[in-house]
Structures are given as structure tokens and as C-alpha cells.
Design an enzyme around this catalytic site. Sequence first.
Site, PDB file in Angstrom:
ATOM      1  CB  CYS A 183      -0.764   3.210   4.530  1.00  0.00           C
ATOM      2  SG  CYS A 183      -1.142   2.137   3.292  1.00  0.00           S
ATOM      3  CB  CYS A 227      -1.024  -0.012   1.141  1.00  0.00           C
ATOM      4  SG  CYS A 227      -2.022   1.445   1.373  1.00  0.00           S
TER       5      CYS A 227
END
Length: 63
Positions: A9, A6
Site C-alpha cells: 500500500c 506496508c
Amino acid sequence: MYTQWCGPCKVLDCNKDNKPLAKELGIKVVPTFKLLKDSKIIKEVTGAKYDDLVLAIENARIS
């Protein structure tokens, strides 16, 4: 919580050693931000929603 795949993040990797914690916290979407106050979760923001996260932090500061 985040996963290595991701991009937005990079706080706590729930793919490896922290998988039990992610399960305990009920993390189903990454990223997930849980705002705590006095050791209690007061708000949760799921997804890479910058504006929602900023608003949640601002509201937590004044409450």
C-alpha cells in the site's frame, strides 16, 4: 491509507502528518480503502485484498 512499512500500500501515509485524519476515519487496518460516492463512504475494504477491492470498485461503478 497505508504505512511506510506496508509493502502493498502506498496511497496516504497515516504514520505522520495524516495521523489525525486516519483516526477521524477510523482506520485500524492497513491498507484500508474507502470508496466514496457523492461524498459518502459506500464501501470499505481492509487489508491487501485485491479481488475484493476490484469487486467493490466495479459494484460502485454500476450502482
